[in-house]
Design a protein around this motif. Sequence first.
Motif, PDB file in Angstrom:
ATOM      1  N   MET A 257      72.568  43.578  40.325  1.00 29.97           N
ATOM      2  CA  MET A 257      73.025  44.803  40.991  1.00 29.97           C
ATOM      3  C   MET A 257      74.493  45.119  40.740  1.00 29.97           C
ATOM      4  SD  MET A 257      71.189  44.208  44.628  1.00 29.97           S
ATOM      5  CE  MET A 257      69.459  44.671  44.879  1.00 29.97           C
ATOM      6  N   THR A 258      75.244  44.117  40.261  1.00 30.75           N
ATOM      7  CA  THR A 258      76.702  44.245  40.213  1.00 30.75           C
ATOM      8  C   THR A 258      77.161  45.467  39.410  1.00 30.75           C
ATOM      9  OG1 THR A 258      76.666  41.842  40.171  1.00 30.75           O
ATOM     10  CG2 THR A 258      78.801  42.889  39.871  1.00 30.75           C
TER      11      THR A 258
ATOM     12  N   VAL B 297      76.242  48.813  41.095  1.00 28.06           N
ATOM     13  CA  VAL B 297      77.089  49.110  42.253  1.00 28.06           C
ATOM     14  C   VAL B 297      78.466  49.574  41.772  1.00 28.06           C
ATOM     15  CG1 VAL B 297      78.303  48.057  44.213  1.00 28.06           C
ATOM     16  CG2 VAL B 297      75.856  47.621  43.874  1.00 28.06           C
ATOM     17  N   GLU B 298      78.960  48.945  40.717  1.00 28.26           N
ATOM     18  CA  GLU B 298      80.256  49.315  40.140  1.00 28.26           C
ATOM     19  C   GLU B 298      80.228  50.765  39.646  1.00 28.26           C
ATOM     20  OE1 GLU B 298      83.630  48.763  40.474  1.00 28.26           O
ATOM     21  OE2 GLU B 298      82.410  47.045  41.101  1.00 28.26           O
TER      22      GLU B 298
ATOM     23  N   LEU C  18      74.071  50.040  50.991  1.00 30.67           N
ATOM     24  CA  LEU C  18      75.491  49.706  51.128  1.00 30.67           C
ATOM     25  C   LEU C  18      76.296  50.888  51.660  1.00 30.67           C
ATOM     26  CD1 LEU C  18      76.021  47.689  47.810  1.00 30.67           C
ATOM     27  CD2 LEU C  18      76.098  46.767  50.146  1.00 30.67           C
TER      28      LEU C  18
ATOM     29  N   THR D 116      74.812  58.717  48.604  1.00 32.80           N
ATOM     30  CA  THR D 116      75.100  58.233  47.254  1.00 32.80           C
ATOM     31  C   THR D 116      74.777  59.246  46.169  1.00 32.80           C
ATOM     32  OG1 THR D 116      72.918  57.280  46.820  1.00 32.80           O
ATOM     33  CG2 THR D 116      74.502  55.908  48.011  1.00 32.80           C
TER      34      THR D 116
ATOM     35  N   MET E 207      81.024  52.535  49.693  1.00 33.33           N
ATOM     36  CA  MET E 207      80.028  51.525  50.100  1.00 33.33           C
ATOM     37  C   MET E 207      80.734  50.338  50.735  1.00 33.33           C
ATOM     38  SD  MET E 207      77.588  51.587  46.696  1.00 33.33           S
ATOM     39  CE  MET E 207      79.003  51.628  45.617  1.00 33.33           C
TER      40      MET E 207
ATOM     41  N   TYR F 200      78.399  53.186  40.720  1.00 30.37           N
ATOM     42  CA  TYR F 200      78.434  54.084  41.890  1.00 30.37           C
ATOM     43  C   TYR F 200      79.851  54.178  42.450  1.00 30.37           C
ATOM     44  CZ  TYR F 200      73.439  55.053  42.619  1.00 30.37           C
ATOM     45  OH  TYR F 200      72.153  55.526  42.505  1.00 30.37           O
ATOM     46  N   ARG F 201      80.541  53.027  42.527  1.00 31.38           N
ATOM     47  CA  ARG F 201      81.913  53.041  43.035  1.00 31.38           C
ATOM     48  C   ARG F 201      82.791  53.934  42.170  1.00 31.38           C
ATOM     49  NH1 ARG F 201      82.138  48.986  46.877  1.00 31.38           N
ATOM     50  NH2 ARG F 201      81.251  47.114  45.936  1.00 31.38           N
TER      51      ARG F 201
ATOM     52  N   GLN G 219      72.414  50.669  46.534  1.00 29.57           N
ATOM     53  CA  GLN G 219      73.657  51.412  46.772  1.00 29.57           C
ATOM     54  C   GLN G 219      73.538  52.273  48.030  1.00 29.57           C
ATOM     55  OE1 GLN G 219      71.931  51.426  43.844  1.00 29.57           O
ATOM     56  NE2 GLN G 219      73.195  49.920  42.791  1.00 29.57           N
TER      57      GLN G 219
ATOM     58  N   LEU H  63      75.905  40.164  46.657  1.00 34.13           N
ATOM     59  CA  LEU H  63      75.046  40.916  45.731  1.00 34.13           C
ATOM     60  C   LEU H  63      74.432  40.009  44.678  1.00 34.13           C
ATOM     61  CD1 LEU H  63      76.742  44.139  44.316  1.00 34.13           C
ATOM     62  CD2 LEU H  63      74.931  43.964  46.037  1.00 34.13           C
TER      63      LEU H  63
ATOM     64  N   THR I  74      81.595  44.256  48.404  1.00 34.17           N
ATOM     65  CA  THR I  74      80.556  43.327  47.935  1.00 34.17           C
ATOM     66  C   THR I  74      81.181  42.119  47.248  1.00 34.17           C
ATOM     67  OG1 THR I  74      80.376  44.643  45.913  1.00 34.17           O
ATOM     68  CG2 THR I  74      78.785  45.097  47.650  1.00 34.17           C
TER      69      THR I  74
END
Length: 331
Positions: free
Chosen positions: A201-202, A205-206, A184, A121, A215, A208-209, A181, A197, A218
Amino acid sequence: MIGADLITATARGLYCAAGDFYIDPWQPAERALITHAHGDHLRAGSARYHVAARGTALARQRLPADATIVSLPYGETLDFGPVRVSLHPAGHILGSAQVRVERGGEVWVVSGDYKRDPDPTCEPFEVVPCDVFISEATFALPAYRWTATGQVAREILDWWHTNREHGAASVLFAYALGKAQRVLAELAALTHDPVFLHGAMTGLVEAYREAGVAMLPTLPAIQAKPVNYAGSLILAPPSAAGSPWMRRFGEHRTGFCSGWMRVRGDRRRRGYDRGFVLSDHADWPSLLRTFRDTGARRILLTHGYTDAMCRYLKDLGVDAAALATEYGATE
Ligand SMILES: [Zn+2]
Ligand SMILES: [Zn+2]
């Protein structure tokens, strides 16, 4: 100024007087150079933030909407008077940086938090040769030695599948920024099943995407219609443990992903069913290796087991000291 320390610990934070800027200040400052977006290093109230370009989206999420954030790509230089500054990957979380500070051929590096273990990551830690290395010491005791990440990911998957066979959900607690992350991303090499999730965290995580990190798929843990969570994996921050939010999952087992799970007493005291040793900080051997790799003639320690590491280094004849800082609330 000649001979004076390039960076000192002041009441406001780590300060470079020659360039008039702070690094990860714990009180508001005019100019703040930021190592990463964890709350103990990135705090609201400063007039201007300089962050690694890869970490800009995370800094935006964590600071007030009107904060002034300046992105600096890794390796590019910025001059503050006679001081030249650049940011270099720290391998801690997405966009985490070490701050290299140079004046007249003398180089200081502030590591922030860092690790040497591979992590899909974020960018791997870069060794930056320096005269003085200012390091974290979160896990600076010989007992802290990490297991290979791939093996830990396999243990998490096996635990999840075993719980599934017993008709139970698996609630895995992990820090919302970085650790979640990483879990995942590591699991994505082993399965394609989606993970539920926690809402905290949402957005992270977004981010990072959007940065291109692959990942597992989710889903929000709170669904409009009732869901049968039996057999599912749910990721949540440690603050959700024991809260009413947990009731929806029915029969479940709990696990915690952290470097603290390395020591049995900690595992027992924290009361999770299962501990997985996964840390975004350097373990004892990695700290020592890093000190050697930088070639630094002097080591300054900011947070964690600073006294233990200091004593160890001094016994080896290394010039070492602890700095008083306010870091260390995250892990
Ligand atoms: Zn951190
Ligand atoms: Zn920290």
